[in-house]
Scaffold this motif. Structure first.
Motif, PDB file in Angstrom:
ATOM      1  N   LEU A 170     -11.294 -23.563 -26.973  1.00  0.00           N
ATOM      2  CA  LEU A 170     -11.936 -22.256 -27.119  1.00  0.00           C
ATOM      3  C   LEU A 170     -11.856 -21.435 -25.833  1.00  0.00           C
ATOM      4  CD1 LEU A 170     -15.082 -23.307 -29.157  1.00  0.00           C
ATOM      5  CD2 LEU A 170     -13.030 -22.176 -30.016  1.00  0.00           C
ATOM      6  N   LEU A 179     -17.804 -15.177 -30.642  1.00  0.00           N
ATOM      7  CA  LEU A 179     -17.705 -16.308 -31.563  1.00  0.00           C
ATOM      8  C   LEU A 179     -19.059 -16.963 -31.789  1.00  0.00           C
ATOM      9  CD1 LEU A 179     -14.751 -16.052 -30.272  1.00  0.00           C
ATOM     10  CD2 LEU A 179     -14.538 -18.488 -30.770  1.00  0.00           C
ATOM     11  N   LEU A 181     -19.855 -20.746 -33.002  1.00  0.00           N
ATOM     12  CA  LEU A 181     -19.258 -22.053 -33.304  1.00  0.00           C
ATOM     13  C   LEU A 181     -20.312 -22.932 -33.957  1.00  0.00           C
ATOM     14  CD1 LEU A 181     -16.982 -24.180 -33.061  1.00  0.00           C
ATOM     15  CD2 LEU A 181     -17.919 -24.760 -30.805  1.00  0.00           C
ATOM     16  N   ILE A 208     -19.507 -17.169 -26.617  1.00  0.00           N
ATOM     17  CA  ILE A 208     -19.618 -18.185 -27.678  1.00  0.00           C
ATOM     18  C   ILE A 208     -21.078 -18.575 -27.879  1.00  0.00           C
ATOM     19  CG2 ILE A 208     -18.936 -20.468 -28.479  1.00  0.00           C
ATOM     20  CD1 ILE A 208     -16.450 -20.278 -26.782  1.00  0.00           C
TER      21      ILE A 208
END
Length: 354
Positions: A170, A179, A181, A208
């Motif tokens: 990533l 993102l 996750l 993330i």
């Protein structure tokens, strides 16, 4: 006439041995990696929890009258597995469905291959191939797309063909992409990474948002589901109709979970001893992921041949009923040194054709 063996109607709790038709079988299957269902100290805590809180709690978590143990268990889980906050549901499946359905609207959703059905939105995702191939394709897809927001969904590992996934790929995704996750760590939590599971191992980046979902019914021995995430994400999940409308797990199990920190640590130490012992005794025809207690045989008849020696392992056709069986040894903390030695001798016998 000899009575046929029916291993789908076992009339006793699973443990290191199963008795059927008067015969005793060493059992190396299942998901009770830390042996909690047979840990008497844990059972005693569970019984104490029943006396304190009763058998179950059928009220919603947004009821005006609440048991405080749910908030406490979530606080303990967050501290134990190194997340900012946590949410506990009645099952791992519910935890996963709640999370994926609530967060899918953030952006474009991509599922990794072999993602557990609990992670599906409506139908089986089309992703195929290895995790490494998927990771490479995902980097290219996201970086070349004009879309900014993405939701990546994956297991933390493949427990059938033992492999613990590395999510450091990533770091190659452009930092202007946002993102979420979502990782299902049902088989890893309590076992992998010194028992911490995957949350503390996932890449920490500003773009993330990390979310881990897990069943607590495997290594941790509690019929409940867990979500680990930031305080903001947990608050969002607790505001969903799914969370508000669902009854929580039995408080007694969470009472035992809270009390069991040292029990888990001791059980993991024993499990690691068993893993080292078996690794030293097995031949090269068995595959494994370091630190995980499952060992995959390349011999399609291994399950049948070990059964003839009164040893039960995990053995079933995959990916469908017409496929050859996947044969895996699964270790648990409830196995003794002698159990593992007996298994090693039996494996050597079948490899030598005895």
């Amino acid at each position: 006439m000899k009575e046929p063996l029916d291993f789908k109607s076992i009339p006793q709790p699973f443990s290191n041995r199963i008795v059927l038709n008067g015969n005793s079988y060493l059992y190396f299957g299942g998901t009770a990696y830390l042996g909690i269902p047979q840990n008497q100290e844990f059972i005693d805590f569970y019984l104490e929890g029943i006396k304190k809180f009763g058998l179950n709690n059928g009220t919603s978590r947004n009821n005006n009258i609440q048991l405080g143990i749910y908030d406490l268990a979530e606080q303990i889980a967050a501290e134990r597995y190194k997340s900012e906050a946590a949410l506990i549901t009645s099952s791992g499946y519910l935890a996963a469905q709640l999370t994926v359905k609530a967060l899918a609207s953030f952006g474009e959703v991509i599922h990794a291959p072999a993602s557990h059905p609990a992670l599906w939105l409506d139908k089986q995702p089309s992703s195929k191939g290895s995790f490494q191939y998927w990771a490479s394709e995902t980097i290219q897809m996201i970086n070349s797309s004009s879309s900014k927001n993405w939701v990546l969904v994956s297991n933390s590992m493949n427990n059938l063909f033992p492999e613990v996934y590395d999510f450091n790929f990533l770091k190659a995704i452009n930092v202007d992409k946002q993102l979420i996750l979502i990782v299902d760590d049902s088989h890893g939590i309590g076992v992998n990474h010194k028992g911490l599971g995957s949350y503390s191992q996932l890449p920490k980046q500003e773009n993330i948002e990390l979310v881990v979902v897990a069943s607590m019914a495997k290594a941790l021995g509690v019929d409940a589901g867990l979500v680990l995430a930031s305080g903001q994400i947990i608050k969002e999940l607790k505001d969903t109709s799914i969370f508000v409308g669902a009854s929580p797990p039995a408080a007694a199990g969470l009472f035992a979970f809270i009390k069991a920190k040292e029990i888990y640590a001791e059980a993991q130490e024993k499990l690691n001893e068993n893993i080292r012992q078996l690794r030293a005794g097995l031949g090269s025809t068995w595959d494994y992921a370091p630190g995980f207690p499952a060992f995959l045989s390349q011999n399609p008849k291994a399950g049948e041949e070990l059964l003839n020696k009164h040893i039960l392992i995990s053995s079933f056709p995959y990916p469908d009923q017409n496929s050859p069986p996947i044969n895996r040894i699964v270790l648990s903390s409830w196995h003794s040194y002698i159990d593992v030695e007996q298994l090693i001798e039996a494996v050597k016998d079948i490899e030598d054709g005895i």
